[in-house]
Design a protein around this motif. Structure first.
Motif, PDB file in Angstrom:
ATOM      1  N   ASN A   3       1.008  -1.326  -0.148  1.00  0.00           N
ATOM      2  CA  ASN A   3       0.295  -0.648  -0.080  1.00  0.00           C
ATOM      3  C   ASN A   3       0.648   1.328  -0.145  1.00  0.00           C
ATOM      4  O   ASN A   3       1.082   1.916   1.054  1.00  0.00           O
ATOM      5  CB  ASN A   3      -0.927  -0.198   1.299  1.00  0.00           C
ATOM      6  N   GLU A 184      -8.421   0.179   4.608  1.00  0.00           N
ATOM      7  CA  GLU A 184      -7.522  -0.983   4.482  1.00  0.00           C
ATOM      8  C   GLU A 184      -7.122  -1.781   5.716  1.00  0.00           C
ATOM      9  O   GLU A 184      -7.036  -2.723   5.634  1.00  0.00           O
ATOM     10  CB  GLU A 184      -5.927   0.221   4.645  1.00  0.00           C
ATOM     11  N   GLY A 188      -8.900  -5.866   2.936  1.00  0.00           N
ATOM     12  CA  GLY A 188      -7.419  -5.957   2.136  1.00  0.00           C
ATOM     13  C   GLY A 188      -7.657  -7.875   1.904  1.00  0.00           C
ATOM     14  O   GLY A 188      -6.566  -7.781   0.797  1.00  0.00           O
ATOM     15  N   TYR A 189      -8.291  -8.883   1.457  1.00  0.00           N
ATOM     16  CA  TYR A 189      -8.386  -9.893   1.804  1.00  0.00           C
ATOM     17  C   TYR A 189      -8.324  -9.951   0.031  1.00  0.00           C
ATOM     18  O   TYR A 189      -9.660  -9.180  -0.776  1.00  0.00           O
ATOM     19  CB  TYR A 189      -8.623 -10.582   2.256  1.00  0.00           C
ATOM     20  N   GLN A 190      -7.193 -10.807  -0.692  1.00  0.00           N
ATOM     21  CA  GLN A 190      -7.607 -11.057  -1.798  1.00  0.00           C
ATOM     22  C   GLN A 190      -7.035 -12.478  -2.636  1.00  0.00           C
ATOM     23  O   GLN A 190      -6.351 -12.948  -1.941  1.00  0.00           O
ATOM     24  CB  GLN A 190      -6.549 -10.194  -3.274  1.00  0.00           C
ATOM     25  N   THR A 228       0.317 -10.567  -4.172  1.00  0.00           N
ATOM     26  CA  THR A 228      -1.111 -11.146  -2.898  1.00  0.00           C
ATOM     27  C   THR A 228      -0.770 -11.945  -2.229  1.00  0.00           C
ATOM     28  O   THR A 228      -0.901 -12.808  -1.961  1.00  0.00           O
ATOM     29  CB  THR A 228      -2.004 -11.516  -3.369  1.00  0.00           C
ATOM     30  N   SER A 269       4.132 -10.059  -1.598  1.00  0.00           N
ATOM     31  CA  SER A 269       3.028  -8.883  -0.935  1.00  0.00           C
ATOM     32  C   SER A 269       2.584  -9.941   0.308  1.00  0.00           C
ATOM     33  O   SER A 269       3.056 -11.103   0.678  1.00  0.00           O
ATOM     34  CB  SER A 269       2.462  -8.640  -1.563  1.00  0.00           C
ATOM     35  N   CYS A 270       1.702  -9.462   0.973  1.00  0.00           N
ATOM     36  CA  CYS A 270       1.549  -9.545   2.166  1.00  0.00           C
ATOM     37  C   CYS A 270       0.128  -9.886   2.618  1.00  0.00           C
ATOM     38  O   CYS A 270      -0.788  -9.698   3.280  1.00  0.00           O
ATOM     39  CB  CYS A 270       1.192  -9.563   3.336  1.00  0.00           C
ATOM     40  N   ARG A 271      -0.877 -10.187   1.590  1.00  0.00           N
ATOM     41  CA  ARG A 271      -2.392 -10.439   1.349  1.00  0.00           C
ATOM     42  C   ARG A 271      -2.466 -11.853   2.233  1.00  0.00           C
ATOM     43  O   ARG A 271      -3.439 -11.760   3.566  1.00  0.00           O
ATOM     44  CB  ARG A 271      -3.201 -10.649   0.070  1.00  0.00           C
ATOM     45  N   THR A 272      -2.008 -12.864   1.479  1.00  0.00           N
ATOM     46  CA  THR A 272      -1.892 -14.059   2.652  1.00  0.00           C
ATOM     47  C   THR A 272      -0.974 -15.237   3.073  1.00  0.00           C
ATOM     48  O   THR A 272       0.299 -14.330   1.911  1.00  0.00           O
ATOM     49  CB  THR A 272      -2.446 -14.837   1.106  1.00  0.00           C
ATOM     50  N   SER A 309      -7.680 -12.828   6.028  1.00  0.00           N
ATOM     51  CA  SER A 309      -6.473 -13.812   4.927  1.00  0.00           C
ATOM     52  C   SER A 309      -6.156 -15.224   5.942  1.00  0.00           C
ATOM     53  O   SER A 309      -6.214 -14.546   6.887  1.00  0.00           O
ATOM     54  CB  SER A 309      -5.292 -13.345   4.494  1.00  0.00           C
ATOM     55  N   LYS A 368      -9.416 -19.553   3.725  1.00  0.00           N
ATOM     56  CA  LYS A 368      -9.742 -17.664   4.305  1.00  0.00           C
ATOM     57  C   LYS A 368     -10.174 -18.031   5.459  1.00  0.00           C
ATOM     58  O   LYS A 368     -11.192 -18.870   6.239  1.00  0.00           O
ATOM     59  CB  LYS A 368     -10.339 -17.072   3.373  1.00  0.00           C
TER      60      LYS A 368
END
Length: 571
Positions: A3, A184, A188-190, A228, A269-272, A309, A368
């Motif tokens: 972000n 945010e 944020g989860y993708q 992600t 990245s840190c989505r999961t 996530s 998730k």
């Protein structure tokens, strides 16, 4: 992370700052790339007291605090003018934002600052500033008395009930400016684009390393999800044979002056998140995992919050293989920590081979709202069916494909299952009249009653798999007490015996570890014979002779390992 325009201001109390995780977290900015990510901006709130004792930071003067955090790599600014606190803090916040934007601008223009010094504010105030000064002769503001709830009777005591209407004027009318309502914090989860795990499977007869196959799979997960997915690992990617993830993208370490280090460009990245680590080190982050689980539980109960996530842990270098590290590195207790969580969010998997592990990790990366723990190290379709079921009869290892058994042997974990298979081979030679069913469990939660866990087997399904009345022996990777807790509530538990890690071992050979903890093939075979005597009179006749022979052989193997520093050849 990822972000680039977001600044997260983190207020850390001086008591919390003493704790191990926070004391380490001051180094976290060294992993944040200002070219692709936002920034963390810490404010240490030094008010001098914890619950009933002085805070260590509260005893340090400005020179000491500046020296400490300058050494950590920060640019420090103090806010402590109580007579002009609001203006001082506002100016300091603007200073911090300007410092952050300057660092980011340099990185994004292709001329990054080497070892940039990120801003940090030390805010000194009396404890409970703006709260009640004193109550009934006791000091409140500026003392530890303010730490709890100093006004316990505000709902019925006019002296304590003194609301200040101007407090409400602070809350912004624009909801987007309220911290809890910023997208945010909840949006944020993708979902990940997870490759087909079957492309990475091991063929029959090959000797590929389980973690090497997982590494190849994760490499492609990263390439398919560059914004992600993020892997966190303290220091063990290479030693855990996951080096494939570093093939094109290096570690996201910003402070790295060494010319021999891997490439440092990374967009992970840190989505999961995925956290692989040595089994013995997982206990260090036990409480942080529990706190995330608590957040996750509450988040699912709030209607306006979207999915979050899952966080995925991989335990490697388990107690069963500690030829180099020894007793200090033998600790499977993280399994129990996850088992203690709310059943709706906790999952523990012990896949027995590479293909089952691939199926399991692909599943964990797709789901998730869970804490997923994978422990360890067939054909693809068989692995998938087995993992979906959570447990199944291994017909190839059973007598008569497991039909009408005298005893049920259960392997949970890689080495434990291998010893069960070896035990059955031993039994076929020593006591061919004993009928054995071999069951492997990959999803630990299926053992719990269905009323207590959504993955738990119904009574009918449990009896179909484990029989209604035959003896069951579990060879388990973790502490036996954990299985006893899961099985509690099942009928006829007097027929169950369990062996697992019993805090026995040292720096020794793999099979010697099995022998020390009574999880070896000899101990499994002895348990099978004892269980089979109940229903098979042919076995009962030779029970004592065979069991004594098995345990004697176990002692001879233990002696050999002790005297020669290696296991008997071929074991």
């Amino acid at each position: 992370m990822d972000n680039p325009d977001l600044i997260v201001s983190v207020v850390v109390g001086d008591g919390e700052a003493e704790t191990g995780p926070t004391a380490t977290a001051w180094h976290g900015y060294k992993f944040i790339d200002p070219a692709e990510s936002g920034a963390i901006f810490p404010i240490i709130h030094v008010n001098g007291f914890k619950i009933s004792n002085r805070a260590i930071y509260g005893t340090m003067d400005d020179l000491e605090m500046a020296a400490l955090f300058t050494g950590y790599g920060y640019k420090v600014r103090f806010v402590e003018d109580l007579a002009n606190l609001d203006n001082d803090l506002a100016a300091s916040l603007q200073w911090a934002v300007d410092e952050i934007r300057a660092i980011q601008k340099a990185a994004r223009s292709g001329n990054p600052i080497i070892k940039p010094r990120w801003p940090l504010i030390v805010l000194r105030t009396p404890k409970d500033l703006s709260g009640p000064k004193h109550l009934r002769g006791q000091f409140i503001e500026g003392s530890f008395n303010s730490h709890g709830v100093p006004l316990l009777n505000a709902n019925k005591d006019d002296e304590e009930f003194a609301p200040r209407p101007e407090i409400n004027t602070i809350i912004p009318e624009d909801a987007s400016l309220r911290m809890g309502q910023r997208k945010e914090t909840y949006n944020g989860y993708q979902p990940l684009d997870v490759p087909d795990w079957k492309k990475y499977t091991v063929k029959k007869g090959t000797q590929d390393s389980c973690m090497e196959r997982i590494g190849e799979f994760l490499h492609d997960v990263i390439e398919a999800n560059p914004k992600t997915f993020r892997i966190w690992s303290p220091d063990e990617l290479i030693s855990n044979k996951l080096g494939a993830v570093l093939r094109e993208r290096g570690r996201n370490m910003q402070w790295d002056p060494s010319p021999v280090s891997p490439t440092l460009a990374s967009s992970k990245s840190c989505r999961t998140g995925l956290f692989p680590s040595y089994e013995s080190f997982m206990g260090i982050i036990h409480t942080m995992m529990v706190q995330y689980a608590k957040f996750m539980k509450m988040a699912r109960e709030v209607p306006w919050r979207n999915d979050v996530s899952s966080i995925n842990y991989i335990e490697t270098s388990t107690w069963a293989r500690q030829e180099h590290n020894g007793f200090s590195h033998q600790n499977p207790s993280f399994i129990g920590a996850v088992l203690n969580l709310k059943s709706s969010i906790a999952r523990v998997y012990l896949p027995p081979d590479s293909n089952c592990f691939l199926s399991t990790i692909a599943h964990c990366l797709r789901v998730k709202n869970y804490i997923n723990l994978m422990v360890g190290l067939s054909l693809p379709e068989e692995a998938e069916r087995h993992c979906i079921a959570g447990a199944s009869v291994w017909k190839f290892a059973s007598t008569d494909e497991g039909v009408n058994p005298d005893v049920v042997l259960v392997g949970i974990g890689v080495e434990m299952t291998m010893e069960v298979i070896a035990a059955v081979a031993l039994l076929r030679k020593k006591v061919p009249e004993l009928r054995v069913r071999v069951v492997n469990v990959t999803d630990l939660m299926i053992l719990a009653p269905h009323s207590l866990h959504p993955h738990g087997l119904t009574e009918e399904a449990f009896n179909t798999l484990f029989t209604e009345d035959r003896s069951i022996h579990f060879n388990y990777h973790g502490y036996p007490l954990e299985l006893k807790g899961l099985l509690f509530g099942r009928p006829s538990l007097d027929r169950v015996s369990i062996e697992g890690y019993n805090e026995e071992g040292t720096t020794t050979t793999p099979f010697h570890m099995m022998l020390c903890n009574r999880t070896s093939r000899f101990h499994v075979a002895a348990a099978a014979i004892k269980g089979g005597t109940v229903v098979n009179p042919k076995v009962a006749v030779v029970d004592h002779e065979l069991v004594s022979g098995m345990l004697h052989e176990a002692e001879s193997y233990k002696k050999y390992a002790f005297e020669n520093g290696e296991d008997v050849e071929g074991v």
